[in-house]
Scaffold this active site. Sequence first.
Site, PDB file in Angstrom:
ATOM      1  N   HIS A   4      -1.477  -0.429  -9.841  1.00  0.00           N
ATOM      2  CA  HIS A   4      -2.090  -1.358  -8.877  1.00  0.00           C
ATOM      3  C   HIS A   4      -2.616  -2.625  -9.588  1.00  0.00           C
ATOM      4  O   HIS A   4      -3.813  -2.933  -9.534  1.00  0.00           O
ATOM      5  CB  HIS A   4      -3.234  -0.659  -8.114  1.00  0.00           C
ATOM      6  CG  HIS A   4      -3.523  -1.329  -6.791  1.00  0.00           C
ATOM      7  ND1 HIS A   4      -3.846  -0.638  -5.650  1.00  0.00           N
ATOM      8  CD2 HIS A   4      -3.556  -2.641  -6.440  1.00  0.00           C
ATOM      9  CE1 HIS A   4      -4.064  -1.488  -4.660  1.00  0.00           C
ATOM     10  NE2 HIS A   4      -3.887  -2.715  -5.119  1.00  0.00           N
ATOM     11  N   ARG A  41       0.853  -1.183   0.000  1.00  0.00           N
ATOM     12  CA  ARG A  41       0.000   0.000   0.000  1.00  0.00           C
ATOM     13  C   ARG A  41       0.896   1.242   0.000  1.00  0.00           C
ATOM     14  O   ARG A  41       1.932   1.281   0.686  1.00  0.00           O
ATOM     15  CB  ARG A  41      -0.898   0.040   1.246  1.00  0.00           C
ATOM     16  CG  ARG A  41      -2.056  -0.966   1.233  1.00  0.00           C
ATOM     17  CD  ARG A  41      -3.113  -0.661   0.182  1.00  0.00           C
ATOM     18  NE  ARG A  41      -4.232  -1.588   0.214  1.00  0.00           N
ATOM     19  CZ  ARG A  41      -4.344  -2.699  -0.515  1.00  0.00           C
ATOM     20  NH1 ARG A  41      -3.390  -3.030  -1.373  1.00  0.00           N
ATOM     21  NH2 ARG A  41      -5.410  -3.459  -0.423  1.00  0.00           N
TER      22      ARG A  41
HETATM   23  P1  NAP Z   1      -1.046 -11.046   5.731  1.00  0.00           P
HETATM   24  O1  NAP Z   1      -1.164 -12.505   5.477  1.00  0.00           O
HETATM   25  O2  NAP Z   1      -1.983 -10.431   6.703  1.00  0.00           O
HETATM   26  O3  NAP Z   1       0.460 -10.776   6.195  1.00  0.00           O
HETATM   27  C1  NAP Z   1       0.883  -9.568   6.715  1.00  0.00           C
HETATM   28  C2  NAP Z   1       2.326  -9.682   7.180  1.00  0.00           C
HETATM   29  O4  NAP Z   1       2.766  -8.386   7.589  1.00  0.00           O
HETATM   30  C3  NAP Z   1       2.482 -10.610   8.377  1.00  0.00           C
HETATM   31  O5  NAP Z   1       3.666 -11.356   8.261  1.00  0.00           O
HETATM   32  C4  NAP Z   1       2.598  -9.635   9.555  1.00  0.00           C
HETATM   33  O6  NAP Z   1       3.365 -10.085  10.648  1.00  0.00           O
HETATM   34  C5  NAP Z   1       3.319  -8.469   8.891  1.00  0.00           C
HETATM   35  N1  NAP Z   1       3.076  -7.239   9.647  1.00  0.00           N
HETATM   36  C6  NAP Z   1       1.892  -6.633   9.910  1.00  0.00           C
HETATM   37  N2  NAP Z   1       2.080  -5.521  10.655  1.00  0.00           N
HETATM   38  C7  NAP Z   1       3.410  -5.446  10.879  1.00  0.00           C
HETATM   39  C8  NAP Z   1       4.223  -4.530  11.599  1.00  0.00           C
HETATM   40  N3  NAP Z   1       3.708  -3.493  12.249  1.00  0.00           N
HETATM   41  N4  NAP Z   1       5.552  -4.762  11.617  1.00  0.00           N
HETATM   42  C9  NAP Z   1       6.086  -5.838  10.986  1.00  0.00           C
HETATM   43  N5  NAP Z   1       5.364  -6.748  10.284  1.00  0.00           N
HETATM   44  C10 NAP Z   1       4.046  -6.542  10.232  1.00  0.00           C
HETATM   45  O7  NAP Z   1      -1.176 -10.225   4.388  1.00  0.00           O
HETATM   46  P2  NAP Z   1      -0.980 -10.725   2.881  1.00  0.00           P
HETATM   47  O8  NAP Z   1      -2.153 -11.511   2.433  1.00  0.00           O
HETATM   48  O9  NAP Z   1       0.365 -11.345   2.769  1.00  0.00           O
HETATM   49  O10 NAP Z   1      -1.027  -9.329   2.094  1.00  0.00           O
HETATM   50  C11 NAP Z   1      -0.149  -8.263   2.431  1.00  0.00           C
HETATM   51  C12 NAP Z   1      -0.646  -6.969   1.804  1.00  0.00           C
HETATM   52  O11 NAP Z   1      -0.421  -6.984   0.400  1.00  0.00           O
HETATM   53  C13 NAP Z   1      -2.160  -6.735   1.904  1.00  0.00           C
HETATM   54  O12 NAP Z   1      -2.502  -6.194   3.167  1.00  0.00           O
HETATM   55  C14 NAP Z   1      -2.412  -5.762   0.773  1.00  0.00           C
HETATM   56  O13 NAP Z   1      -2.320  -4.443   1.251  1.00  0.00           O
HETATM   57  C15 NAP Z   1      -1.271  -6.030  -0.201  1.00  0.00           C
HETATM   58  N6  NAP Z   1      -1.766  -6.557  -1.492  1.00  0.00           N
HETATM   59  C16 NAP Z   1      -1.547  -5.821  -2.614  1.00  0.00           C
HETATM   60  C17 NAP Z   1      -1.960  -6.309  -3.838  1.00  0.00           C
HETATM   61  C18 NAP Z   1      -1.723  -5.524  -5.098  1.00  0.00           C
HETATM   62  O14 NAP Z   1      -2.324  -5.816  -6.130  1.00  0.00           O
HETATM   63  N7  NAP Z   1      -0.826  -4.563  -5.098  1.00  0.00           N
HETATM   64  C19 NAP Z   1      -2.616  -7.548  -3.925  1.00  0.00           C
HETATM   65  C20 NAP Z   1      -2.814  -8.260  -2.758  1.00  0.00           C
HETATM   66  C21 NAP Z   1      -2.374  -7.765  -1.535  1.00  0.00           C
HETATM   67  P3  NAP Z   1       2.919 -11.362  11.532  1.00  0.00           P
HETATM   68  O15 NAP Z   1       3.122 -12.547  10.623  1.00  0.00           O
HETATM   69  O16 NAP Z   1       3.856 -11.340  12.650  1.00  0.00           O
HETATM   70  O17 NAP Z   1       1.480 -11.144  11.900  1.00  0.00           O
HETATM   71  C1  GLV Z   2      -5.203  -5.630  -3.603  1.00  0.00           C
HETATM   72  O1  GLV Z   2      -4.640  -4.614  -3.499  1.00  0.00           O
HETATM   73  C2  GLV Z   2      -5.589  -6.468  -2.506  1.00  0.00           C
HETATM   74  O2  GLV Z   2      -5.391  -6.065  -1.355  1.00  0.00           O
HETATM   75  O3  GLV Z   2      -6.121  -7.563  -2.764  1.00  0.00           O
END
Ligand code: NAP
Ligand code: GLV
Length: 306
Positions: free
Chosen positions: A269, A221
């Site tokens: 995005h 983000r």
């Molecule tokens: P997730 O499974 O919730 O994983 C989040 C990770 O971030 C976890 O390892 C968490 O740590 C870590 N984290 C959270 N807060 C933190 C902090 N304050 N300090 C250090 N580490 C922290 O999320 P995900 O499914 O992998 O997705 C991640 C993000 O990618 C989404 O939230 C979204 O914004 C983005 N995204 C973007 C796209 C795009 O098209 N650009 C698509 C999909 C997702 P813990 O493991 O210790 O809880």
């Molecule tokens: C895309 O940005 C997602 O969070 O799935």
Amino acid sequence: MSIALIIPDRKLDDLQYRLQQALPQTRIEIWPELYDPAEVEFAVVWRQPHGCLNGLVNLKAIQCFGAGVDSILSDPTLPDLPISRIVDPALTAAMIGYLDGVMSYYRLQLDMFSRQQQQSLWRPKSPRKLSRITILGLGELGSAVASHFCQQGYQLAGWARSGKSLQDIQCFAGDEQLHHAVAAADVIICLLPLTPSTENLLGRDFFQALKPGAIFINVARGAIVDDTALLAALDHGPLGAACLDVFRQEPLPPASPLWQHPAVLITPHVSAVTNVATVVSQIAENYRRAQQGTGLLNPVDLVRGY
Ligand code: NAP
Ligand code: GLV
């Protein structure tokens, strides 16, 4: 009873059709054209206008249509209901595919050749040596991306909130270890959620902790990054290049200096877009669970904010 699709600015025919096939007894409606708001029990939501969920008095649960729930949670009038998000192997595969492409772009120096082409310059160069990658965020996407690049032969480090033990990945945790996690990296990939703890987390001190010439990729983000600090690190070091798929304001305003910066690669995005065909079954299952009052698939922890 009905499901409301609250996803402004997106064509929803396919999602509506597929959900209707999966749930033939349920009316699938596209907000704001709702037959009777009091009949809506479940909402599939993405970047909803704030306040629009309040009139749905019988809503039981909210399904985020993406992985990141920051835009849903930013609504100050959000009803206190269970929220689930998308976790999908197809979404993870899309993210890995995008990052593979970006890594090839930098490794093959296509950024430099593209600039040289504009000046009709013929200057052959060998691929860049990029061996160390640090992933910020080791959740569903970050851990899969880390093991993918590990299998490709890169040296991987990762950083998360809690300590982890992942095979062949050097794991760091907590604010105090952030700079250690990135100090040796050639490439840093941000896959953190946007929460109050991560907003503006990557600022001047973070960029100053990077190795000269490091490449920063943000697919998480935009508001996690302080853009002024990012631009300063590109102009005065140590940052060598940045690939940005996400922005504080989207679409990125035409006046943003990021558009014209020679060391910035911008994509709108698109790194991992939710695939309607592969997520319909989890949405339908969450609707059934919401009706039965049982726990949702892929629940969001509302205290942590992700
Ligand atoms: P997730 O499974 O919730 O994983 C989040 C990770 O971030 C976890 O390892 C968490 O740590 C870590 N984290 C959270 N807060 C933190 C902090 N304050 N300090 C250090 N580490 C922290 O999320 P995900 O499914 O992998 O997705 C991640 C993000 O990618 C989404 O939230 C979204 O914004 C983005 N995204 C973007 C796209 C795009 O098209 N650009 C698509 C999909 C997702 P813990 O493991 O210790 O809880
Ligand atoms: C895309 O940005 C997602 O969070 O799935």
